[in-house]
Design a protein around this motif. Structure first.
Motif, PDB file in Angstrom:
ATOM      1  N   PHE A   1      -1.864  -1.347  10.544  1.00 52.56           N
ATOM      2  CA  PHE A   1      -1.816  -1.028   9.112  1.00 52.56           C
ATOM      3  C   PHE A   1      -1.512  -2.269   8.272  1.00 52.56           C
ATOM      4  O   PHE A   1      -0.795  -3.169   8.710  1.00 52.56           O
ATOM      5  N   GLY A   2      -2.027  -2.271   7.034  1.00 54.12           N
ATOM      6  CA  GLY A   2      -1.688  -3.302   6.065  1.00 54.12           C
ATOM      7  C   GLY A   2      -1.358  -2.648   4.739  1.00 54.12           C
ATOM      8  O   GLY A   2      -1.879  -1.570   4.419  1.00 54.12           O
ATOM      9  N   LEU A   3      -0.479  -3.287   3.963  1.00 50.14           N
ATOM     10  CA  LEU A   3      -0.065  -2.742   2.663  1.00 50.14           C
ATOM     11  C   LEU A   3      -0.312  -3.757   1.570  1.00 50.14           C
ATOM     12  O   LEU A   3      -0.003  -4.935   1.728  1.00 50.14           O
ATOM     13  N   VAL A   4      -0.836  -3.269   0.444  1.00 51.92           N
ATOM     14  CA  VAL A   4      -1.074  -4.119  -0.727  1.00 51.92           C
ATOM     15  C   VAL A   4      -0.394  -3.467  -1.929  1.00 51.92           C
ATOM     16  O   VAL A   4      -0.502  -2.244  -2.121  1.00 51.92           O
ATOM     17  N   GLN A   5       0.294  -4.284  -2.728  1.00 48.92           N
ATOM     18  CA  GLN A   5       0.885  -3.791  -3.977  1.00 48.92           C
ATOM     19  C   GLN A   5       0.002  -4.238  -5.128  1.00 48.92           C
ATOM     20  O   GLN A   5      -0.294  -5.430  -5.260  1.00 48.92           O
ATOM     21  N   ALA A   6      -0.438  -3.298  -5.943  1.00 45.68           N
ATOM     22  CA  ALA A   6      -1.227  -3.659  -7.129  1.00 45.68           C
ATOM     23  C   ALA A   6      -0.330  -4.372  -8.127  1.00 45.68           C
ATOM     24  O   ALA A   6       0.815  -3.973  -8.334  1.00 45.68           O
ATOM     25  N   LEU A   7      -0.853  -5.429  -8.748  1.00 44.50           N
ATOM     26  CA  LEU A   7      -0.072  -6.195  -9.722  1.00 44.50           C
ATOM     27  C   LEU A   7      -0.325  -5.741 -11.154  1.00 44.50           C
ATOM     28  O   LEU A   7       0.191  -6.324 -12.098  1.00 44.50           O
ATOM     29  N   GLY A   8      -1.135  -4.706 -11.295  1.00 45.10           N
ATOM     30  CA  GLY A   8      -1.382  -4.119 -12.615  1.00 45.10           C
ATOM     31  C   GLY A   8      -1.436  -2.620 -12.438  1.00 45.10           C
ATOM     32  O   GLY A   8      -1.501  -2.112 -11.318  1.00 45.10           O
ATOM     33  N   PRO A   9      -1.425  -1.852 -13.548  1.00 46.35           N
ATOM     34  CA  PRO A   9      -1.456  -0.391 -13.424  1.00 46.35           C
ATOM     35  C   PRO A   9      -2.786   0.094 -12.831  1.00 46.35           C
ATOM     36  O   PRO A   9      -3.848  -0.368 -13.235  1.00 46.35           O
ATOM     37  N   LEU A  10      -2.709   0.998 -11.857  1.00 48.44           N
ATOM     38  CA  LEU A  10      -3.925   1.579 -11.271  1.00 48.44           C
ATOM     39  C   LEU A  10      -4.283   2.892 -11.957  1.00 48.44           C
ATOM     40  O   LEU A  10      -5.456   3.262 -12.025  1.00 48.44           O
ATOM     41  N   ASP A  11      -3.266   3.618 -12.431  1.00 47.32           N
ATOM     42  CA  ASP A  11      -3.487   4.952 -13.021  1.00 47.32           C
ATOM     43  C   ASP A  11      -4.281   5.847 -12.068  1.00 47.32           C
ATOM     44  O   ASP A  11      -5.237   6.513 -12.468  1.00 47.32           O
ATOM     45  N   ILE A  12      -3.882   5.797 -10.798  1.00 44.26           N
ATOM     46  CA  ILE A  12      -4.562   6.617  -9.781  1.00 44.26           C
ATOM     47  C   ILE A  12      -3.504   7.474  -9.097  1.00 44.26           C
ATOM     48  O   ILE A  12      -2.430   6.988  -8.731  1.00 44.26           O
ATOM     49  N   GLU A  13      -3.833   8.748  -8.938  1.00 43.89           N
ATOM     50  CA  GLU A  13      -2.896   9.651  -8.272  1.00 43.89           C
ATOM     51  C   GLU A  13      -2.878   9.359  -6.775  1.00 43.89           C
ATOM     52  O   GLU A  13      -3.927   9.290  -6.128  1.00 43.89           O
ATOM     53  N   PRO A  14      -1.687   9.154  -6.188  1.00 44.23           N
ATOM     54  CA  PRO A  14      -1.634   8.869  -4.752  1.00 44.23           C
ATOM     55  C   PRO A  14      -2.101  10.061  -3.918  1.00 44.23           C
ATOM     56  O   PRO A  14      -1.981  11.214  -4.340  1.00 44.23           O
ATOM     57  N   LEU A  15      -2.646   9.768  -2.754  1.00 44.38           N
ATOM     58  CA  LEU A  15      -3.057  10.813  -1.815  1.00 44.38           C
ATOM     59  C   LEU A  15      -1.837  11.165  -0.958  1.00 44.38           C
ATOM     60  O   LEU A  15      -1.208  10.255  -0.399  1.00 44.38           O
ATOM     61  N   PRO A  16      -1.471  12.439  -0.854  1.00 47.62           N
ATOM     62  CA  PRO A  16      -0.302  12.794  -0.034  1.00 47.62           C
ATOM     63  C   PRO A  16      -0.591  12.554   1.456  1.00 47.62           C
ATOM     64  O   PRO A  16      -1.736  12.668   1.904  1.00 47.62           O
ATOM     65  N   LEU A  17       0.455  12.215   2.211  1.00 47.00           N
ATOM     66  CA  LEU A  17       0.294  11.984   3.643  1.00 47.00           C
ATOM     67  C   LEU A  17       0.406  13.306   4.388  1.00 47.00           C
ATOM     68  O   LEU A  17       1.321  14.102   4.143  1.00 47.00           O
ATOM     69  N   GLY A  18      -0.530  13.538   5.305  1.00 42.38           N
ATOM     70  CA  GLY A  18      -0.483  14.733   6.142  1.00 42.38           C
ATOM     71  C   GLY A  18       0.043  14.393   7.522  1.00 42.38           C
ATOM     72  O   GLY A  18       0.683  13.357   7.725  1.00 42.38           O
ATOM     73  N   SER A  19      -0.221  15.253   8.492  1.00 43.28           N
ATOM     74  CA  SER A  19       0.212  15.027   9.875  1.00 43.28           C
ATOM     75  C   SER A  19      -1.009  14.818  10.760  1.00 43.28           C
ATOM     76  O   SER A  19      -1.828  15.724  10.912  1.00 43.28           O
ATOM     77  N   SER A  20      -1.116  13.626  11.355  1.00 42.63           N
ATOM     78  CA  SER A  20      -2.252  13.392  12.257  1.00 42.63           C
ATOM     79  C   SER A  20      -2.050  14.145  13.572  1.00 42.63           C
ATOM     80  O   SER A  20      -3.012  14.522  14.237  1.00 42.63           O
ATOM     81  N   ALA A  21      -0.790  14.408  13.945  1.00 46.60           N
ATOM     82  CA  ALA A  21      -0.519  15.134  15.197  1.00 46.60           C
ATOM     83  C   ALA A  21      -1.058  16.558  15.141  1.00 46.60           C
ATOM     84  O   ALA A  21      -1.406  17.135  16.175  1.00 46.60           O
ATOM     85  N   ASP A  22      -1.125  17.122  13.928  1.00 44.74           N
ATOM     86  CA  ASP A  22      -1.576  18.510  13.786  1.00 44.74           C
ATOM     87  C   ASP A  22      -3.096  18.664  13.885  1.00 44.74           C
ATOM     88  O   ASP A  22      -3.591  19.781  13.901  1.00 44.74           O
ATOM     89  N   THR A  23      -3.838  17.546  13.893  1.00 45.20           N
ATOM     90  CA  THR A  23      -5.305  17.678  13.914  1.00 45.20           C
ATOM     91  C   THR A  23      -5.773  18.167  15.278  1.00 45.20           C
ATOM     92  O   THR A  23      -5.159  17.879  16.306  1.00 45.20           O
ATOM     93  N   ARG A  24      -6.877  18.883  15.258  1.00 48.82           N
ATOM     94  CA  ARG A  24      -7.459  19.424  16.491  1.00 48.82           C
ATOM     95  C   ARG A  24      -8.904  18.944  16.599  1.00 48.82           C
ATOM     96  O   ARG A  24      -9.549  18.649  15.591  1.00 48.82           O
ATOM     97  N   LEU A  25      -9.408  18.901  17.809  1.00 49.84           N
ATOM     98  CA  LEU A  25     -10.812  18.544  18.004  1.00 49.84           C
ATOM     99  C   LEU A  25     -11.671  19.551  17.256  1.00 49.84           C
ATOM    100  O   LEU A  25     -11.404  20.757  17.272  1.00 49.84           O
ATOM    101  N   GLY A  26     -12.694  19.038  16.584  1.00 46.58           N
ATOM    102  CA  GLY A  26     -13.579  19.917  15.826  1.00 46.58           C
ATOM    103  C   GLY A  26     -13.152  20.110  14.386  1.00 46.58           C
ATOM    104  O   GLY A  26     -13.899  20.675  13.585  1.00 46.58           O
ATOM    105  N   ASP A  27     -11.928  19.660  14.024  1.00 50.74           N
ATOM    106  CA  ASP A  27     -11.493  19.781  12.626  1.00 50.74           C
ATOM    107  C   ASP A  27     -12.485  19.072  11.707  1.00 50.74           C
ATOM    108  O   ASP A  27     -12.932  17.959  12.006  1.00 50.74           O
ATOM    109  N   ARG A  28     -12.766  19.717  10.580  1.00 52.07           N
ATOM    110  CA  ARG A  28     -13.619  19.077   9.580  1.00 52.07           C
ATOM    111  C   ARG A  28     -12.769  18.119   8.758  1.00 52.07           C
ATOM    112  O   ARG A  28     -11.681  18.487   8.308  1.00 52.07           O
ATOM    113  N   VAL A  29     -13.275  16.922   8.581  1.00 48.44           N
ATOM    114  CA  VAL A  29     -12.544  15.903   7.820  1.00 48.44           C
ATOM    115  C   VAL A  29     -13.532  15.182   6.909  1.00 48.44           C
ATOM    116  O   VAL A  29     -14.749  15.301   7.072  1.00 48.44           O
TER     117      VAL A  29
END
Length: 329
Positions: free
Chosen positions: A100-128
């Protein structure tokens, strides 16, 4: 600045908003384009290039999660937003263990963050949805087709990576979004696998659960605050249950120990290894970076010379020490 070229995912593979129970366009608006410039004398420039482009996902106010190889040693990073704006970013951190890599924006993005889910809960065949910067036409309606170990040739191992099909053509840093509209992984690679006698492309995705324990460290320190793993600077692959060297990193410990391409790693500290996974795990179990790694190596012969098997001790290092520190703003 390079212009991010105009391309589209084939319509048959694009996600349709009506197929999902969340606001697809809103979720995809959290994915931004990322463009990094790396100095030519950077350690990673020879393998990853001096200009890298991909995607990133806004996960907090102005905080963009991406795949680390896009931003390693970057002297400047630009975030391309859906409305045409370009905002400068600062490399906050990178983790070689997860990727993983992280970047901090140096100006306003005005973008709603995407909530983090659980990758452990995924099952084969899940639609993504594998979300790329630019919305639906740059994203792929996909499925989880495998959850399994992944060993990378660059001394990298995930106990359980996610694999999706069909593959996203511009996979680096894409956001893997589950059926609840949550982020469950970040796109890393495109690989080929055989199914029903045909080769098909899949994406390897780093699961989001690996981020949760390290996110605070990455924000505070730029890396995980614990001793680094030993690193040899050795690229390998697995051929017929043998670990074969396919490349040596310039200036890395393996180069100093005069290991060569086509050498076969037979054992680590006297214990036989027949897979990359065993090779990595035995090496990392010896201690933190800096530890001596005793290897038994077979140097392949030629038509005129027999091969030789020998023992060599390689003094490992922390790969971070070879990287240029990002410029502080």
């Amino acid at each position: 600045m390079t212009v991010l070229t105009e391309w589209r995912v084939p319509p048959a593979n694009q996600p349709r908003a009506s197929d999902y129970g969340f606001d697809l366009n809103r979720a995809l608006a959290s994915v931004v384009g990322l463009h990094a410039i790396i100095p030519p004398d950077a350690f990673s420039a020879e393998t990853l290039g001096t200009e890298r482009a991909g995607n990133g996902v806004v996960i907090d106010d102005g905080l963009v999660l991406t795949i680390g190889y896009l931003i390693t040693e970057a002297e400047s990073v630009w975030l391309h937003l859906g409305d045409g704006r370009v905002v400068e970013g600062h490399v906050l951190g990178f983790d070689a263990v997860t990727g993983f890599g992280l970047v901090q924006a140096l100006g306003p993005l005005d973008i709603e963050p995407l909530p983090l889910g659980s990758s452990a809960d995924t099952r084969l065949g899940d639609r993504v949805v594998v979300g790329g910067a630019g919305g639906r036409t740059r994203s792929v309606a996909s499925q989880i087709v495998a959850k399994q170990e992944f060993a990378g040739y660059w001394e990298y191992l995930l106990d359980e990576a996610l694999f999706t099909y069909p593959a996203h053509p511009n996979w680096g840093g894409t956001g893997l979004i589950n059926e609840r509209g949550e982020l469950i992984g970040i796109g890393s690679l495109q690989l080929e696998r055989e199914r029903d006698g045909k080769a098909e492309h899949v994406n390897m995705v780093v699961p989001i659960d690996l981020l949760k324990p390290i996110l605070d460290d990455l924000r505070k320190f730029g890396r995980v605050n614990k001793p680094a793993r030993p690193w040899l600077g050795l690229f390998s692959t697995e051929i017929d249950n043998r670990v074969v060297v396919i490349g040596i990193s310039t200036n890395g410990p393996a180069a100093r120990a005069e290991l060569k391409t086509r050498d076969v790693i037979l054992a680590v500290d006297g214990e036989k290894v027949t897979s990359q996974t065993a090779f990595y795990k035995k090496m990392w179990a010896l201690g933190p970076a800096g530890v001596d790694v005793p290897l038994t190596v077979h140097h392949q012969g030629t038509a005129h010379h027999e091969g030789v098997t020998f023992d060599v001790t390689v003094t490992s290092t922390d790969r971070f020490k070879l990287l240029k520190a990002p410029k502080l703003h």
